[in-house]
Design a protein around this motif. Sequence first.
Motif, short mmCIF file in Angstrom:
data_model
loop_
_atom_site.label_atom_id
_atom_site.label_comp_id
_atom_site.label_asym_id
_atom_site.label_seq_id
_atom_site.Cartn_x
_atom_site.Cartn_y
_atom_site.Cartn_z
N THR A 17 -16.48 -89.60 8.05
CA THR A 17 -17.14 -90.90 8.25
C THR A 17 -16.83 -91.85 7.09
N ILE A 18 -16.91 -91.32 5.87
CA ILE A 18 -16.59 -92.13 4.69
C ILE A 18 -15.14 -92.59 4.73
N ARG A 19 -14.25 -91.66 5.09
CA ARG A 19 -12.82 -91.99 5.12
C ARG A 19 -12.54 -93.08 6.15
N ILE A 20 -13.08 -92.94 7.34
CA ILE A 20 -12.84 -93.92 8.40
C ILE A 20 -13.39 -95.29 8.00
N THR A 21 -14.59 -95.29 7.41
CA THR A 21 -15.20 -96.55 6.99
C THR A 21 -14.37 -97.24 5.91
N ASN A 22 -13.92 -96.46 4.92
CA ASN A 22 -13.09 -97.03 3.86
C ASN A 22 -11.74 -97.50 4.37
N ASP A 23 -11.15 -96.71 5.27
CA ASP A 23 -9.85 -97.10 5.83
C ASP A 23 -9.96 -98.40 6.62
N ALA A 24 -11.08 -98.57 7.31
CA ALA A 24 -11.28 -99.80 8.09
C ALA A 24 -11.33 -101.02 7.18
N LYS A 25 -11.93 -100.84 6.00
CA LYS A 25 -12.02 -101.95 5.04
C LYS A 25 -10.66 -102.26 4.41
N LYS A 26 -9.78 -101.25 4.38
CA LYS A 26 -8.49 -101.40 3.70
C LYS A 26 -7.33 -101.65 4.67
N LEU A 27 -7.64 -101.90 5.93
CA LEU A 27 -6.57 -102.14 6.89
C LEU A 27 -5.69 -103.29 6.42
N PRO A 28 -4.36 -103.16 6.51
CA PRO A 28 -3.46 -104.22 6.02
C PRO A 28 -3.65 -105.55 6.73
N GLN A 29 -4.19 -105.51 7.94
CA GLN A 29 -4.41 -106.76 8.67
C GLN A 29 -5.35 -107.72 7.93
N LEU A 144 -5.23 -110.74 14.47
CA LEU A 144 -6.64 -110.61 14.84
C LEU A 144 -6.82 -109.62 15.99
N GLY A 145 -5.90 -109.67 16.95
CA GLY A 145 -5.96 -108.73 18.07
C GLY A 145 -5.75 -107.30 17.61
N SER A 146 -4.78 -107.11 16.71
CA SER A 146 -4.50 -105.78 16.17
C SER A 146 -5.68 -105.25 15.37
N LEU A 147 -6.26 -106.12 14.53
CA LEU A 147 -7.41 -105.70 13.73
C LEU A 147 -8.60 -105.35 14.63
N GLN A 149 -8.56 -104.21 17.64
CA GLN A 149 -8.33 -102.94 18.32
C GLN A 149 -8.54 -101.77 17.36
N GLU A 150 -8.01 -101.89 16.13
CA GLU A 150 -8.17 -100.80 15.17
C GLU A 150 -9.63 -100.61 14.78
N LEU A 151 -10.34 -101.71 14.61
CA LEU A 151 -11.77 -101.60 14.28
C LEU A 151 -12.55 -100.99 15.44
N LEU A 152 -12.14 -101.33 16.66
CA LEU A 152 -12.79 -100.75 17.84
C LEU A 152 -12.53 -99.25 17.90
N ASP A 153 -11.29 -98.84 17.61
CA ASP A 153 -10.96 -97.41 17.58
C ASP A 153 -11.78 -96.69 16.51
N SER A 154 -11.90 -97.33 15.34
CA SER A 154 -12.67 -96.73 14.25
C SER A 154 -14.15 -96.60 14.65
#
Length: 237
Positions: A17-29, A144-147, A149-154
């Motif tokens: 959970t921590i990893r997914i949350t941190n990864d979402a904040k660090k997405l290159p988008q 924005l569309g890519s971000l 989708q990735e946030l939705l997956d997360s």
Amino acid sequence: MDEAQALLRLQEIDLETIRITNDAKKLPQHAKIAAAQAALKKVQGELVKIVGQRKDLQMDIEGFDRLRGDAERLEQQASQDFQTSADARAVADLESRLNAVTKRIEKIDYQQNQALEQLITVERAEKNANALQARLQNELAQLLGSLKQELLDSQNRLTALKREREEVAALVSPEMQARYNRANERFKGRAVETLTGNKPSSCRVALQPAQYADLKRRKLPVDECPYCHRILITDWH
């Protein structure tokens, strides 16, 4: 799944959970979107200036057309007067007027030509700025569309982990859950370790023979590390 296995899985879920949350904040988008928005804002600001320059030049050119028309009428009137006048002094005066009007027309033409050249440059700049704006808007929309989708997956993954955590936590006693939560907060998600030989997996400090013998004597599946005091999962089978 017994309580020891549940504790290990609980830790895995919390770390994931921590990893997914941190990864979402660090997405290159995130950085790319900020850069695209800044670039788009700059282009839009420049475009406003360029459009203003174009409109000013167009008004100047229209003004030169009116000035030239006025000068041509003065030239025509002076030419007619020149042809019908018989007085030598009047003729000289009319000739001077004609020369002045001619020079005025030449100056107007020169200024208008300069304005036309500037207008061509400004229109080209406006065209390029519009093209860049369209490209940046398209790029921003894609990011924005890519971000999204990735946030939705997360979020979907986090929702699934939350549901699993509730199921796993139900296998752990309230007292052990409280102990896990305290250790989890203290050790930043690394509340549980396993014993391999005489060495705990997280603190990696080899147990003294007496400490190891004491643990082995108790043979508790869930114990406590004598060094770091994490929850220690043992396997005496």
